[in-house]
Design an enzyme around this catalytic site. Structure first.
Site, PDB file in Angstrom:
ATOM      1  N   GLU A 180       0.806  -1.233   0.159  1.00 11.10           N
ATOM      2  CA  GLU A 180      -0.086  -0.148   0.022  1.00 11.10           C
ATOM      3  C   GLU A 180       0.693   1.149  -0.026  1.00 11.10           C
ATOM      4  O   GLU A 180       0.854   2.105   0.960  1.00 11.10           O
ATOM      5  CB  GLU A 180      -0.712   0.047   1.052  1.00 11.10           C
ATOM      6  N   GLU A 372      -5.494  -8.253  -1.398  1.00  7.68           N
ATOM      7  CA  GLU A 372      -6.059  -8.164  -0.288  1.00  7.68           C
ATOM      8  C   GLU A 372      -7.443  -7.881  -0.409  1.00  7.68           C
ATOM      9  O   GLU A 372      -7.932  -7.099  -1.347  1.00  7.68           O
ATOM     10  CB  GLU A 372      -5.285  -7.107   0.709  1.00  7.68           C
TER      11      GLU A 372
HETATM   12  C1  BG6 Z   1      -4.449  -3.178   4.689  1.00  8.48           C
HETATM   13  C2  BG6 Z   1      -2.980  -3.608   5.175  1.00  8.48           C
HETATM   14  O1  BG6 Z   1      -4.326  -1.746   4.864  1.00  8.48           O
HETATM   15  O2  BG6 Z   1      -5.422  -3.794   5.360  1.00  8.48           O
HETATM   16  C3  BG6 Z   1      -3.028  -5.171   5.950  1.00  8.48           C
HETATM   17  O3  BG6 Z   1      -2.146  -3.964   4.037  1.00  8.48           O
HETATM   18  C4  BG6 Z   1      -4.207  -4.882   7.070  1.00  8.48           C
HETATM   19  O4  BG6 Z   1      -1.753  -4.880   6.724  1.00  8.48           O
HETATM   20  C5  BG6 Z   1      -5.433  -4.945   6.279  1.00  8.48           C
HETATM   21  O5  BG6 Z   1      -4.172  -5.794   8.157  1.00  8.48           O
HETATM   22  C6  BG6 Z   1      -6.888  -4.660   6.955  1.00  8.48           C
HETATM   23  O6  BG6 Z   1      -6.819  -3.813   8.055  1.00  8.48           O
HETATM   24  P1  BG6 Z   1      -6.898  -4.002   9.424  1.00  8.48           P
HETATM   25  O7  BG6 Z   1      -6.771  -2.572  10.039  1.00  8.48           O
HETATM   26  O8  BG6 Z   1      -8.436  -4.387   9.520  1.00  8.48           O
HETATM   27  O9  BG6 Z   1      -5.975  -5.021   9.752  1.00  8.48           O
END
Ligand code: BG6
Length: 478
Positions: A180, A372
């Site tokens: 990101e 993701e």
């Molecule tokens: C993304 C990141 O922003 O979202 C991850 O690359 C992160 O590291 C994921 O875990 C989900 O966000 P969160 O805050 O729910 O863990």
């Protein structure tokens, strides 16, 4: 119905070292910025001060132990293999390899750990997809150099990536340079190891740090291709489409301005130069990026593919103060009345994923990779016929709807290499550092107060995802 998912589509899951390995100080590992951010690294609202950063790691930081993948990787990889994973996204903890970050010689024990993990994945034919820097800059680099605000980081990063590219050149083919990469604008400490408090950080220094990361990313792409021309090296951006709150042209302009802040990063990675729109932004904000000799040429080392995270969309308006603002994944925007939100206020928008895929593909004509996507939710462990489990129909519903939209984008003609859900096994949240924000197909018995046995249990979604993979997506249309 004929299958829209291409043969060899890479199905899998995604993780980050600092959120699940644990063993934060074992076998020579140095501290990373995550080890001193027990409350997560993201300011609650844009413009807020840096969240709590401690001098030393404190016991309430769940990331220190994570879910102990460091010692349980065999068991966990076996479970991923049982689901049929073709790819597993993970990061290398930079401070396991270079504990302070500025050494010249690597820590052999750190390198040996990842050898074991890659060998275990190979046993099951699972392709690793490795993020070189996932919110885990060595803490020493933050404290001594002010992280990416300092140009010297480029050299330290080059040394690190050269080391791991060389060591794993026959074990890893797919690489991502920075997780990101656009998030540094919003979470400078977590994302860029920049120790200056947010409220004191000038735009000049922030965008100069961005420049350093972009040059470093291009340099990594160059170094990687020299070491193994078969490497596929991608950038990774946080994708968050925005809609105008109304059809007022000024709201559409607000959308454009918001999106340009994100496109800046993929544009430079894909096109090898700064876009014109940002030059105007720089001028109007008194930002004058210092290019060292060779930077312009270095940026021309463009990526092989574009990867991104996608969880949610937002709305934007020219008069945002008149609307309620929603919480978001690192960055945020206004609440869209047409969408529902997760328990953490992230607005759920499957169609937005189809739009993102089409936008990126139209813009660059480069292969894409969704690295993701997923739903963070509070799970309740119940007794099932085969032991403890979670009836996570809400998670299945979220993923199913998003994957159907991926199918639509494939029909639209988008080229997509694969899809990895975030946190296929429960891990510690990045933004809030909780364990109760769970994304996994596999439940991990660990709670926000640190208690729990760390036992792993299959949730209902485990069998669902296994079926999706086994049928190469056909099960989505049952
Ligand atoms: C993304 C990141 O922003 O979202 C991850 O690359 C992160 O590291 C994921 O875990 C989900 O966000 P969160 O805050 O729910 O863990």
């Amino acid at each position: 119905m004929s299958n829209v998912f291409p043969e060899n589509f890479l199905w899998g899951g995604a993780t980050a070292a600092n959120q699940f390995e644990g063993a934060y100080n074992l076998d020579g590992k140095g501290l990373s910025v995550q080890d001193v951010t027990p409350n997560g690294g993201v300011p609650a609202n844009p413009g807020d001060k840096n969240p709590l950063i401690t001098e030393q790691p404190t016991e309430d930081n769940l990331k220190l132990e994570g879910i102990d993948f460091y010692h349980r990787y065999k068991e966990d990889i076996a479970l991923f293999a049982e689901m049929g994973f073709k790819v597993f996204r993970m990061s290398i903890a930079w401070s396991r390899i270079f504990p302070n970050g500025d050494e010249t010689e690597p820590n052999e024990a750190g390198l040996a750990f990842y050898d074991k993990v890659f060998d275990e994945l190979a046993k099951y034919g699972i392709e690793p997809l490795v993020t070189l820097s996932h919110y885990e800059t060595p803490l020493y680099l933050a404290r001594k150099y002010n992280g990416w605000a300092n140009r010297e980081l480029i050299g330290f990063y080059e040394n690190y990536v050269r080391t791991v590219f060389t060591r794993y050149k026959d074990k890893v083919k797919y690489w991502l340079t920075f997780n990101e990469v656009n998030s540094v604008l919003h979470a400078p400490f977590m994302s860029g190891g920049i120790a200056t408090p947010v409220e004191e950080l000038s735009k000049q220094d922030l965008y100069q740090a961005v420049h350093h990361e972009l040059v470093a990313s291009a340099s990594a792409t160059k170094i990687g291709h020299e070491i193994n021309p078969d490497f596929k090296i991608g950038c990774m951006v946080l994708a968050m489409p925005a809609y105008g709150m109304t059809s007022n042209p000024l709201d559409q302009l607000a959308v454009r301005e918001f999106e340009n802040q994100n496109y800046l990063f993929s544009d430079i990675h894909a096109r090898g130069k700064y876009p014109n729109y940002i030059k105007r932004y720089f001028e109007e904000n008194g930002i004058d990026i210092q290019f060292a000799e060779g930077d312009e040429d270095m940026l021309k080392n463009t990526v092989d593919f574009i990867s991104f995270s996608y969880y949610m969309s937002v709305a934007q308006a020219h008069n945002p103060e008149e609307y309620g603002s929603g919480r978001g994944n690192v960055l945020g925007g206004l609440t869209n009345p047409y969408l529902e939100s997760s328990e953490w206020g992230w607005q759920i928008d499957p169609v937005g994923l189809r739009l993102v895929l089409n936008d990126f593909y139209d813009r660059y004509q480069l292969p894409l990779f969704i690295v993701e996507n997923g739903l963070g939710a509070k799970d309740v462990l119940v007794e099932g016929p085969n032991g403890p489990t979670v009836e996570d129909d809400y998670r299945i519903d979220y993923l199913q709807k998003h994957l159907v939209q991926v199918g639509e984008a494939l029909k639209d003609g988008v080229e997509l290499w694969g899809y990895t859900t975030w946190g296929p096994i429960d891990l510690v949240s990045a933004s809030t550092a909780e364990l109760s924000k769970r994304y996994g197909f596999i439940y991990v018995d660990r709670n926000d107060d640190g208690s729990g046995t760390l036992a792993r249990y299959k949730k209902k979604s485990f069998a669902w995802y296994k079926d999706v993979i086994a049928t190469n997506g056909q099960a989505l249309y049952k």
